[in-house]
Design a protein around this motif. Sequence first.
Motif, PDB file in Angstrom:
ATOM      1  N   HIS A 224      14.204  -4.927   5.285  1.00  0.00           N
ATOM      2  CA  HIS A 224      13.687  -5.048   3.914  1.00  0.00           C
ATOM      3  C   HIS A 224      12.232  -5.483   3.901  1.00  0.00           C
ATOM      4  O   HIS A 224      11.433  -5.000   3.077  1.00  0.00           O
ATOM      5  CB  HIS A 224      14.548  -6.043   3.134  1.00  0.00           C
ATOM      6  CG  HIS A 224      13.946  -6.449   1.817  1.00  0.00           C
ATOM      7  ND1 HIS A 224      13.914  -5.613   0.720  1.00  0.00           N
ATOM      8  CD2 HIS A 224      13.320  -7.596   1.433  1.00  0.00           C
ATOM      9  CE1 HIS A 224      13.312  -6.227  -0.286  1.00  0.00           C
ATOM     10  NE2 HIS A 224      12.938  -7.428   0.125  1.00  0.00           N
ATOM     11  N   ASP A 227       9.556  -2.599   3.950  1.00  0.00           N
ATOM     12  CA  ASP A 227       9.467  -1.759   2.755  1.00  0.00           C
ATOM     13  C   ASP A 227       9.191  -0.289   3.061  1.00  0.00           C
ATOM     14  O   ASP A 227       8.248   0.317   2.539  1.00  0.00           O
ATOM     15  CB  ASP A 227       8.401  -2.310   1.803  1.00  0.00           C
ATOM     16  CG  ASP A 227       8.531  -1.720   0.389  1.00  0.00           C
ATOM     17  OD1 ASP A 227       9.565  -1.091   0.104  1.00  0.00           O
ATOM     18  OD2 ASP A 227       7.594  -1.885  -0.412  1.00  0.00           O
ATOM     19  N   THR A 230       9.030   2.192  -0.165  1.00  0.00           N
ATOM     20  CA  THR A 230       7.751   2.478  -0.825  1.00  0.00           C
ATOM     21  C   THR A 230       6.957   3.507  -0.030  1.00  0.00           C
ATOM     22  O   THR A 230       6.356   4.430  -0.598  1.00  0.00           O
ATOM     23  CB  THR A 230       6.934   1.178  -0.995  1.00  0.00           C
ATOM     24  OG1 THR A 230       7.588   0.337  -1.956  1.00  0.00           O
ATOM     25  CG2 THR A 230       5.520   1.470  -1.474  1.00  0.00           C
ATOM     26  N   SER A 294       3.612  -0.889   5.301  1.00  0.00           N
ATOM     27  CA  SER A 294       3.825  -1.105   3.856  1.00  0.00           C
ATOM     28  C   SER A 294       4.627  -2.362   3.552  1.00  0.00           C
ATOM     29  O   SER A 294       5.362  -2.415   2.573  1.00  0.00           O
ATOM     30  CB  SER A 294       4.550   0.120   3.266  1.00  0.00           C
ATOM     31  OG  SER A 294       5.723   0.414   3.990  1.00  0.00           O
ATOM     32  N   HIS A 296       6.316  -6.064   2.651  1.00  0.00           N
ATOM     33  CA  HIS A 296       6.272  -7.066   1.581  1.00  0.00           C
ATOM     34  C   HIS A 296       5.532  -8.312   2.058  1.00  0.00           C
ATOM     35  O   HIS A 296       4.810  -8.950   1.302  1.00  0.00           O
ATOM     36  CB  HIS A 296       7.691  -7.469   1.160  1.00  0.00           C
ATOM     37  CG  HIS A 296       8.452  -6.400   0.450  1.00  0.00           C
ATOM     38  ND1 HIS A 296       8.023  -5.868  -0.742  1.00  0.00           N
ATOM     39  CD2 HIS A 296       9.630  -5.780   0.749  1.00  0.00           C
ATOM     40  CE1 HIS A 296       8.901  -4.964  -1.160  1.00  0.00           C
ATOM     41  NE2 HIS A 296       9.868  -4.881  -0.262  1.00  0.00           N
ATOM     42  N   SER A 317      -0.407  -2.742   3.335  1.00  0.00           N
ATOM     43  CA  SER A 317      -0.227  -3.473   2.088  1.00  0.00           C
ATOM     44  C   SER A 317      -0.939  -4.815   2.183  1.00  0.00           C
ATOM     45  O   SER A 317      -0.933  -5.471   3.224  1.00  0.00           O
ATOM     46  CB  SER A 317       1.268  -3.691   1.795  1.00  0.00           C
ATOM     47  OG  SER A 317       1.890  -4.384   2.856  1.00  0.00           O
ATOM     48  N   CYS A 319      -0.403  -7.818   1.640  1.00  0.00           N
ATOM     49  CA  CYS A 319       0.574  -8.883   1.428  1.00  0.00           C
ATOM     50  C   CYS A 319      -0.089 -10.244   1.651  1.00  0.00           C
ATOM     51  O   CYS A 319      -1.221 -10.315   2.126  1.00  0.00           O
ATOM     52  CB  CYS A 319       1.800  -8.667   2.307  1.00  0.00           C
ATOM     53  SG  CYS A 319       1.477  -8.321   4.038  1.00  0.00           S
ATOM     54  N   PRO A 338       1.040  -4.521  -2.316  1.00  0.00           N
ATOM     55  CA  PRO A 338       2.397  -4.254  -1.847  1.00  0.00           C
ATOM     56  C   PRO A 338       3.236  -3.566  -2.925  1.00  0.00           C
ATOM     57  O   PRO A 338       3.037  -3.781  -4.118  1.00  0.00           O
ATOM     58  CB  PRO A 338       2.948  -5.657  -1.543  1.00  0.00           C
ATOM     59  CG  PRO A 338       1.755  -6.525  -1.387  1.00  0.00           C
ATOM     60  CD  PRO A 338       0.710  -5.959  -2.299  1.00  0.00           C
ATOM     61  N   SER A 339       4.161  -2.723  -2.502  1.00  0.00           N
ATOM     62  CA  SER A 339       5.156  -2.081  -3.374  1.00  0.00           C
ATOM     63  C   SER A 339       4.555  -1.133  -4.408  1.00  0.00           C
ATOM     64  O   SER A 339       5.242  -0.762  -5.357  1.00  0.00           O
ATOM     65  CB  SER A 339       6.017  -3.144  -4.087  1.00  0.00           C
ATOM     66  OG  SER A 339       6.594  -4.037  -3.173  1.00  0.00           O
ATOM     67  N   ASP A 340       3.306  -0.750  -4.250  1.00  0.00           N
ATOM     68  CA  ASP A 340       2.648   0.135  -5.211  1.00  0.00           C
ATOM     69  C   ASP A 340       2.649   1.561  -4.663  1.00  0.00           C
ATOM     70  O   ASP A 340       1.801   1.932  -3.838  1.00  0.00           O
ATOM     71  CB  ASP A 340       1.219  -0.330  -5.488  1.00  0.00           C
ATOM     72  CG  ASP A 340       0.616   0.319  -6.720  1.00  0.00           C
ATOM     73  OD1 ASP A 340       0.766   1.555  -6.857  1.00  0.00           O
ATOM     74  OD2 ASP A 340      -0.006  -0.382  -7.536  1.00  0.00           O
TER      75      ASP A 340
END
Length: 388
Positions: A224, A227, A230, A294, A296, A317, A319, A338-340
């Motif tokens: 997790h 990511d 993403t 990528s 988190h 990312s 982070c 992150p997460s974009d």
Amino acid sequence: MHICHIVLNNLGGAPKVADSLISSQVKAGYEVSAVILTDLDSRWKVSFNAAQTVIVMKIAGTLFYIGGAIHQIWVAIQLNRIIAEQKPDIIICHSTFLTKLFYLSQLIPGSLSIPYISYIHSDYISESQIEIKTNPISALIQNLSISITSRIDMQALQQASGIVFVCKALYQRFANIGFRHPRIVISYNPAIDDINNQPLHPTAKSWFNNSQLITFVCASRFHHQKDHKTLLKAFAKVSEHNLNIRLILLGDGELETEIQALANSLAINNIVLFTGSVSNPRAYFSQSRAVILSSHFEGLPLVLVEAVASGVTFIASDCPVGPRDIFEVLKCGTIVPPSDIDLLAEAIIDHVKTPQQKIDRFDQIAEFFSEASCAKQLEGLIQQVVSQ
């Protein structure tokens, strides 16, 4: 002097760094031992062979790591026994969690009083921000458990004779919650060369050899934290108008099957390659357009440094800890929130449109991310501790 390294396992970046430090210390004439809490994974080549003594405790399962206070105390008792037999002059604990276990082991009556250094490789604060329970009673119990665990962790760190943070942002992360310590070193982890010349995956080789294709690489375990969802969604978006792109995913992990299913559902399974774990990631990096990460959260993601050392740039990312440090020190790469999905897709498109350029940051890597530099920083801290 006898230096003992305590390491959780042989998976990932922290054990690679521990292995490098052990080798450097043995070459410098120290007696060095390693205590590994869990059984060594045969798929990974980190074996701590340079250490004069390697003790694998083979603690079963992950219960002791993710919770289980009684189990953790039992592990601390076993660790206490091993340390008493080894009688090292100083201990290096390669995580906050291992620092806590050693701290608890020293609370046992009759324990040897041994100075210890805590080597912080990861973003402990992000790791501790787990999903909150929705049930009020469960949430209350969870919050209480987190609070107690955090207090013990911080107490263990405060009692350490020294702290090593692997980047400035990680130190600042702890400082922002009020953590202070009189003896702190910030030491970037070393970028370690590939350990063998394993052949490339046949499909990867064919992609790299095709001048019409633009191939990206991601090297991270399927977890997790990393990511991959993403990344795949952004890559699928880019592939709608760029049929010549490819993505190679190096690594394995508990979410690999789920991520493969996502690639299938996004209809990109024919342009995404899952190679499994490889021992020569730089061979893939050097032929890619860019390396993508990528996550988190991170500690100091050496994969980005190793990408630059291989002559290519990266997309990562932004982070809380890690990628920005590397971005600023090496003055290259692209960082996105992150997460974009949209901004990651835009960054990939920018690299598709830009002709590949070889990145030369040899001097900076030698100064900040070499094995010699890392070993020298720890050596200085050890000398401070033993001479106090």
